[in-house]
Design an enzyme around this catalytic site. Structure first.
Site, mmCIF file in Angstrom:
data_model
loop_
_atom_site.group_PDB
_atom_site.id
_atom_site.type_symbol
_atom_site.label_atom_id
_atom_site.label_comp_id
_atom_site.label_asym_id
_atom_site.label_seq_id
_atom_site.Cartn_x
_atom_site.Cartn_y
_atom_site.Cartn_z
ATOM 1 C CG ASP A 17 -2.105 -1.200 1.248
ATOM 2 O OD1 ASP A 17 -2.719 -1.613 -0.277
ATOM 3 O OD2 ASP A 17 -2.374 -2.063 2.075
ATOM 4 C CE LYS A 39 -4.242 -6.201 -0.143
ATOM 5 N NZ LYS A 39 -4.907 -5.141 -0.387
ATOM 6 C CG ASP A 66 -7.222 -5.742 -2.971
ATOM 7 O OD1 ASP A 66 -8.366 -6.404 -3.256
ATOM 8 O OD2 ASP A 66 -6.933 -5.463 -2.172
ATOM 9 C CE LYS A 68 -11.455 -4.869 -1.567
ATOM 10 N NZ LYS A 68 -10.022 -4.370 -1.989
ATOM 11 C CG HIS A 70 -19.089 -4.764 -8.867
ATOM 12 N ND1 HIS A 70 -19.846 -4.516 -6.879
ATOM 13 C CD2 HIS A 70 -20.325 -4.961 -8.454
ATOM 14 C CE1 HIS A 70 -21.375 -4.471 -7.180
ATOM 15 N NE2 HIS A 70 -22.131 -4.907 -8.484
ATOM 16 C CG ASP A 71 -18.274 -2.773 -14.613
ATOM 17 O OD1 ASP A 71 -19.842 -3.120 -15.343
ATOM 18 O OD2 ASP A 71 -17.752 -1.857 -15.112
ATOM 19 C CB ILE A 72 -22.285 -5.716 -17.091
ATOM 20 C CG1 ILE A 72 -21.385 -5.085 -18.380
ATOM 21 C CG2 ILE A 72 -23.730 -5.082 -16.575
ATOM 22 C CD1 ILE A 72 -22.159 -5.297 -19.402
ATOM 23 N N PRO A 73 -21.501 -8.832 -16.434
ATOM 24 C CG PRO A 73 -22.857 -10.510 -15.984
ATOM 25 C CD PRO A 73 -22.956 -8.747 -16.373
ATOM 26 C CG ASN A 74 -18.835 -9.564 -21.902
ATOM 27 O OD1 ASN A 74 -17.774 -10.021 -22.810
ATOM 28 N ND2 ASN A 74 -17.991 -8.437 -22.884
ATOM 29 C CB THR A 75 -16.789 -5.177 -18.020
ATOM 30 O OG1 THR A 75 -17.960 -4.899 -18.389
ATOM 31 C CG2 THR A 75 -16.528 -4.487 -17.665
ATOM 32 C CB THR A 130 -13.905 -5.292 6.967
ATOM 33 O OG1 THR A 130 -13.122 -4.588 6.386
ATOM 34 C CG2 THR A 130 -14.195 -7.143 6.985
ATOM 35 N NE ARG A 191 -2.962 -3.159 12.520
ATOM 36 C CZ ARG A 191 -3.057 -3.096 10.579
ATOM 37 N NH1 ARG A 191 -2.907 -4.896 10.562
ATOM 38 N NH2 ARG A 191 -4.117 -2.069 10.232
ATOM 39 C CD GLN A 200 -7.797 -3.756 9.225
ATOM 40 O OE1 GLN A 200 -9.516 -3.158 9.577
ATOM 41 N NE2 GLN A 200 -7.460 -3.125 7.981
ATOM 42 N NE ARG A 221 -3.006 0.549 7.600
ATOM 43 C CZ ARG A 221 -3.861 0.663 7.819
ATOM 44 N NH1 ARG A 221 -4.059 2.201 8.654
ATOM 45 N NH2 ARG A 221 -4.733 0.263 8.538
HETATM 46 O O1 C5P Z 1 -2.170 -1.792 6.826
HETATM 47 P P1 C5P Z 1 -3.159 -3.344 7.140
HETATM 48 O O2 C5P Z 1 -2.358 -4.540 7.221
HETATM 49 O O3 C5P Z 1 -4.313 -3.058 7.714
HETATM 50 O O4 C5P Z 1 -3.432 -3.305 5.682
HETATM 51 C C1 C5P Z 1 -4.898 -4.540 5.285
HETATM 52 C C2 C5P Z 1 -4.986 -4.388 3.629
HETATM 53 O O5 C5P Z 1 -5.759 -5.064 3.045
HETATM 54 C C3 C5P Z 1 -4.869 -3.397 3.062
HETATM 55 O O6 C5P Z 1 -4.630 -3.051 1.768
HETATM 56 C C4 C5P Z 1 -7.024 -3.384 3.013
HETATM 57 O O7 C5P Z 1 -7.242 -2.529 1.822
HETATM 58 C C5 C5P Z 1 -7.159 -4.466 2.877
HETATM 59 N N1 C5P Z 1 -8.118 -5.403 3.196
HETATM 60 C C6 C5P Z 1 -8.549 -4.801 4.414
HETATM 61 N N2 C5P Z 1 -9.652 -5.498 4.876
HETATM 62 C C7 C5P Z 1 -11.098 -5.581 4.285
HETATM 63 C C8 C5P Z 1 -9.965 -6.321 2.697
HETATM 64 C C9 C5P Z 1 -8.779 -5.731 2.664
HETATM 65 O O8 C5P Z 1 -7.919 -4.762 5.322
HETATM 66 N N3 C5P Z 1 -11.836 -5.842 3.737
#
Ligand code: C5P
Length: 245
Positions: A17, A39, A66, A68, A70-75, A130, A191, A200, A221
């Site tokens: 990130d 990732k 990563d 994610k 999310h669009d119409i199936p073909n896309t 989340t 963590r 989080q 992080r």
């Molecule tokens: O820095 P940290 O360990 O919190 O990073 C977690 C990573 O997981 C970030 O890239 C965050 O976007 C991703 N993520 C998340 N919770 C989700 C889905 C993805 O924290 N439900």
């Protein structure tokens, strides 16, 4: 669990990130001996494009793309085919895109990998973000509880042929119990030091997440912002040692 028995390193996904190629490259080079998967999310990918994926591959790492979808199936199905061409190890899509979207993505991904004679990526569904709580999902018209909805979407994604889900620590156990042993669970919100949680809300230590049933853990992080990222990664692998078999 498909990854039972593998080295802890191959279950650790580092979230790159950061907002530029130089920092991402430095992290990959520093951490390639301690994590098997990196990732790449929307921010970094929008900045660098596929170049960062090449760097990860050149350093012997695997890629979790990563974005994610999310669009119409073909896309989404066609975006999935591009992910195959980029040789990613895993990519994800939103279960809320619906059954047809997920099924078509799975079918097209398999077909493209067969055509190119390369392994197909693992496809993961994001159930509910989340960041959404009960009130948020009411506002978009979902009337069940967060937990029920997460489980429902996980089941729907499995039915569509998706390999697994991204799940928060509090969801892992119930998904593992209901979706079976070979459904892949990837868990962020990890963590190593529970006293430092950033933004989080629900966290687990690496060990707790693996014991609860996660196949892969995502950590950002606590590693990438550590004074010494290598020491931090080593500590995390140590925490997971002995649990991977
Ligand atoms: O820095 P940290 O360990 O919190 O990073 C977690 C990573 O997981 C970030 O890239 C965050 O976007 C991703 N993520 C998340 N919770 C989700 C889905 C993805 O924290 N439900």
């Amino acid at each position: 669990m498909l990854v039972k028995g593998v080295n802890p390193k191959d279950r650790l996904i580092i979230a790159l990130d950061v907002d530029n190629l130089q920092d991402a490259k430095r992290l990959v080079e520093q951490l390639r001996d301690y994590a098997g998967i990196f990732k790449v999310g929307k921010q970094l990918y929008t900045n660098t494009g596929p170049e960062i994926l090449e760097i990860i591959h050149k350093n012997g790492g695997k890629v979790f793309l990563d974005l994610k979808f999310h669009d119409i199936p073909n896309t989404v199905a066609k975006a999935g085919q591009e992910a195959v061409k980029l040789k990613v190890f895993m990519y994800n899509l939103h279960a809320l895109g619906g059954f047809d979207m997920m099924k078509m993505a799975v079918d097209f991904t398999k077909a493209k990998a067969r055509e190119l004679h390369i392994p197909r990526p693992i496809i993961l569904a994001v159930t509910l973000l989340t960041s959404l709580n009960e009130k948020d999902i009411r506002e978009v018209g979902i009337n069940s509880s967060v937990d029920d909805e997460v489980l429902r979407l996980a089941k729907l994604s499995k039915k569509a042929g998706v390999d697994g889900v991204v799940a928060s620590p509090r969801e892992v156990k119930i998904i593992r119990e209901n979706l079976g042993e070979d459904f892949i669970i990837v868990t962020p919100g990890i963590r190593p030091k529970p006293e430092v949680i950033d933004d989080q809300k629900r966290i687990m230590t690496p060990k707790e997440a693996i014991l609860a049933g996660s196949d892969f853990i995502v950590i950002g992080r606590p590693i990438i912002e550590a004074v010494d990222p290598v020491e931090s990664a080593k500590g995390i692998l140590e925490d997971m040692k002995g649990l991977a078999v």
